[in-house]
Design an enzyme around this catalytic site. Sequence first.
Site, PDB file in Angstrom:
ATOM      1  N   GLN A 101       0.955  -1.225   0.146  1.00 48.37           N
ATOM      2  CA  GLN A 101      -0.615  -0.184  -0.454  1.00 48.37           C
ATOM      3  C   GLN A 101       0.765   1.617   0.434  1.00 48.37           C
ATOM      4  OE1 GLN A 101      -3.683  -0.048   3.117  1.00 48.37           O
ATOM      5  NE2 GLN A 101      -1.985  -1.568   3.467  1.00 48.37           N
ATOM      6  N   ILE A 103       3.692   4.071  -1.210  1.00 43.68           N
ATOM      7  CA  ILE A 103       3.775   4.850  -2.604  1.00 43.68           C
ATOM      8  C   ILE A 103       5.580   5.222  -1.664  1.00 43.68           C
ATOM      9  CG2 ILE A 103       1.792   5.528  -2.428  1.00 43.68           C
ATOM     10  CD1 ILE A 103       2.823   8.209  -0.640  1.00 43.68           C
ATOM     11  N   HIS A 121      -1.391   1.796  -3.925  1.00 39.49           N
ATOM     12  CA  HIS A 121      -1.898   2.940  -3.898  1.00 39.49           C
ATOM     13  C   HIS A 121      -1.072   3.989  -4.678  1.00 39.49           C
ATOM     14  CE1 HIS A 121      -4.460   1.867   0.006  1.00 39.49           C
ATOM     15  NE2 HIS A 121      -4.917   1.469  -1.688  1.00 39.49           N
ATOM     16  N   CYS A 132      -3.303  12.316 -20.056  1.00 41.69           N
ATOM     17  CA  CYS A 132      -2.571  11.297 -20.953  1.00 41.69           C
ATOM     18  C   CYS A 132      -1.616  10.767 -20.465  1.00 41.69           C
ATOM     19  CB  CYS A 132      -1.624  12.132 -22.189  1.00 41.69           C
ATOM     20  SG  CYS A 132      -0.654  13.892 -21.788  1.00 41.69           S
ATOM     21  N   CYS A 154       0.247  19.334 -17.779  1.00 42.01           N
ATOM     22  CA  CYS A 154       0.907  18.727 -18.253  1.00 42.01           C
ATOM     23  C   CYS A 154       1.791  19.614 -19.388  1.00 42.01           C
ATOM     24  CB  CYS A 154       0.150  17.552 -19.014  1.00 42.01           C
ATOM     25  SG  CYS A 154       0.857  16.289 -19.933  1.00 42.01           S
ATOM     26  N   SER A 195       0.061  -2.935   8.738  1.00 46.64           N
ATOM     27  CA  SER A 195      -0.733  -2.176   8.236  1.00 46.64           C
ATOM     28  C   SER A 195      -2.112  -2.463   9.478  1.00 46.64           C
ATOM     29  CB  SER A 195      -1.148  -2.636   6.649  1.00 46.64           C
ATOM     30  OG  SER A 195      -2.622  -2.382   6.801  1.00 46.64           O
ATOM     31  N   SER A 196      -2.666  -1.545   9.419  1.00 46.66           N
ATOM     32  CA  SER A 196      -4.207  -1.422  10.480  1.00 46.66           C
ATOM     33  C   SER A 196      -5.173  -2.016   9.925  1.00 46.66           C
ATOM     34  CB  SER A 196      -4.400   0.235  10.034  1.00 46.66           C
ATOM     35  OG  SER A 196      -4.870   0.763   9.408  1.00 46.66           O
TER      36      SER A 196
HETATM   37  P1  NAD Z   1      -1.764   3.037   8.241  1.00 47.81           P
HETATM   38  O1  NAD Z   1      -0.879   3.942   9.034  1.00 47.81           O
HETATM   39  O2  NAD Z   1      -3.148   3.089   9.289  1.00 47.81           O
HETATM   40  O3  NAD Z   1      -1.605   1.702   9.502  1.00 47.81           O
HETATM   41  C1  NAD Z   1      -0.218   1.242   9.937  1.00 47.81           C
HETATM   42  C2  NAD Z   1       0.189   0.388  11.161  1.00 47.81           C
HETATM   43  O4  NAD Z   1       1.476  -0.211  11.270  1.00 47.81           O
HETATM   44  C3  NAD Z   1      -0.445   0.454  12.384  1.00 47.81           C
HETATM   45  O5  NAD Z   1      -1.584   0.162  13.051  1.00 47.81           O
HETATM   46  C4  NAD Z   1       0.817   0.903  13.650  1.00 47.81           C
HETATM   47  O6  NAD Z   1       0.934   0.415  14.770  1.00 47.81           O
HETATM   48  C5  NAD Z   1       2.053   0.058  12.124  1.00 47.81           C
HETATM   49  N1  NAD Z   1       3.019   0.239  12.541  1.00 47.81           N
HETATM   50  C6  NAD Z   1       4.013   1.048  12.524  1.00 47.81           C
HETATM   51  N2  NAD Z   1       5.139   1.694  12.815  1.00 47.81           N
HETATM   52  C7  NAD Z   1       5.189   0.249  13.188  1.00 47.81           C
HETATM   53  C8  NAD Z   1       6.382  -0.512  13.504  1.00 47.81           C
HETATM   54  N3  NAD Z   1       7.913  -0.175  13.877  1.00 47.81           N
HETATM   55  N4  NAD Z   1       6.670  -1.870  13.857  1.00 47.81           N
HETATM   56  C9  NAD Z   1       5.340  -2.422  13.762  1.00 47.81           C
HETATM   57  N5  NAD Z   1       4.045  -2.002  13.733  1.00 47.81           N
HETATM   58  C10 NAD Z   1       3.952  -0.391  13.099  1.00 47.81           C
HETATM   59  O7  NAD Z   1      -1.032   2.542   7.632  1.00 47.81           O
HETATM   60  P2  NAD Z   1      -1.548   1.348   5.882  1.00 47.81           P
HETATM   61  O8  NAD Z   1      -2.720   0.133   6.962  1.00 47.81           O
HETATM   62  O9  NAD Z   1      -0.811   1.032   5.231  1.00 47.81           O
HETATM   63  O10 NAD Z   1      -2.750   2.608   5.734  1.00 47.81           O
HETATM   64  C11 NAD Z   1      -2.328   3.779   5.310  1.00 47.81           C
HETATM   65  C12 NAD Z   1      -2.548   4.107   3.865  1.00 47.81           C
HETATM   66  O11 NAD Z   1      -1.741   5.122   3.576  1.00 47.81           O
HETATM   67  C13 NAD Z   1      -2.288   3.329   3.157  1.00 47.81           C
HETATM   68  O12 NAD Z   1      -2.840   3.188   1.553  1.00 47.81           O
HETATM   69  C14 NAD Z   1      -0.829   3.839   2.051  1.00 47.81           C
HETATM   70  O13 NAD Z   1      -0.772   4.300   1.470  1.00 47.81           O
HETATM   71  C15 NAD Z   1      -0.909   5.012   3.143  1.00 47.81           C
HETATM   72  N6  NAD Z   1       0.682   6.133   3.582  1.00 47.81           N
HETATM   73  C16 NAD Z   1       1.355   5.155   2.493  1.00 47.81           C
HETATM   74  C17 NAD Z   1       2.727   5.789   3.217  1.00 47.81           C
HETATM   75  C18 NAD Z   1       4.515   5.369   2.915  1.00 47.81           C
HETATM   76  O14 NAD Z   1       4.513   4.920   2.053  1.00 47.81           O
HETATM   77  N7  NAD Z   1       5.204   4.775   4.049  1.00 47.81           N
HETATM   78  C19 NAD Z   1       2.888   5.971   4.666  1.00 47.81           C
HETATM   79  C20 NAD Z   1       1.666   6.983   5.451  1.00 47.81           C
HETATM   80  C21 NAD Z   1       0.592   6.831   4.718  1.00 47.81           C
END
Ligand code: NAD
Length: 249
Positions: A101, A103, A121, A132, A154, A195-196
């Site tokens: 997920q 980016i 994502h 385009c 663009c 991921s949450s």
């Molecule tokens: P989220 O923020 O909803 O969940 C992240 C989870 O990871 C949380 O439950 C947290 O407790 C856990 N976590 C954080 N650091 C940790 C660690 N070191 N060890 C263990 N657990 C840890 O993230 P999501 O579910 O990916 O959803 C967020 C959305 O936001 C995604 O769709 C993503 O595209 C985007 N996003 C991406 C980035 C990135 O690319 N790095 C950063 C922020 C948000």
Amino acid sequence: MTGDLDRLRSMLAEARRVVVFTGAGISTESGIPDFRSPGGIWSRTTPIMFDDFVTSIEARRESWRRRIEIERDMVDARPNPGHAAVAHLVATGKVSALITQNIDGLHQASGVPDEKVIELHGNGTYAACLACGERHALDPILKAFHADGTIPQCRACGGIVKTATISFGQPMPVEAMDRARAAALSCDLFLAIGSSLVVWPAASFPLLAKQNGAALVILNREATDHDPSADLVLHREIGPTLSTVVAPP
Ligand code: NAD
């Protein structure tokens, strides 16, 4: 209490087709804040909806302002031991797909081949025209915006340029979704990391794999709604856990 680590080790040893699925939690140890942890992006801003980005110049301006704000975190970020362990797992040949997920491009930066990575994502390290599809480098866009507030257009067709990410309210990328679905349906172990599991449809893939007979492992610091469906749940830190379990030679 290392029983869960031993269990993960033996599940990985027995598995023949592993899908790794990652969220923002795997990149916090690289200095990129996640969405939902305390102090995460979610607690500081509300997302800009795709339709607003398209119809409102103010929303576009705010979106580029936010992108500049996170640029230092993004530019300085390097893969951490969690990414390295995942890359090592991929290099063993057992991983059929790495669905992310994220980016931030850090899986590719850690050495995972492009063709293994399914970005649900999109990718925030470059931009693209919404009309385009022309790809645009981010650096000149951010410099121009920073200098005088220029909102990019663009160069090929004059269309609206946006980071190549999927915003809330934006249609999901069809090819990535198809590939992720196929991978989830053909694996025997699905490993969800950092991921949450509340962002849909991404959060459907662990359940799809489980319903289709794969074992489901969740590695996340805090509980998720999918925990009751999992065969193994590790409420642990990602980098130290994965580098212990998946140790490069
Ligand atoms: P989220 O923020 O909803 O969940 C992240 C989870 O990871 C949380 O439950 C947290 O407790 C856990 N976590 C954080 N650091 C940790 C660690 N070191 N060890 C263990 N657990 C840890 O993230 P999501 O579910 O990916 O959803 C967020 C959305 O936001 C995604 O769709 C993503 O595209 C985007 N996003 C991406 C980035 C990135 O690319 N790095 C950063 C922020 C948000």
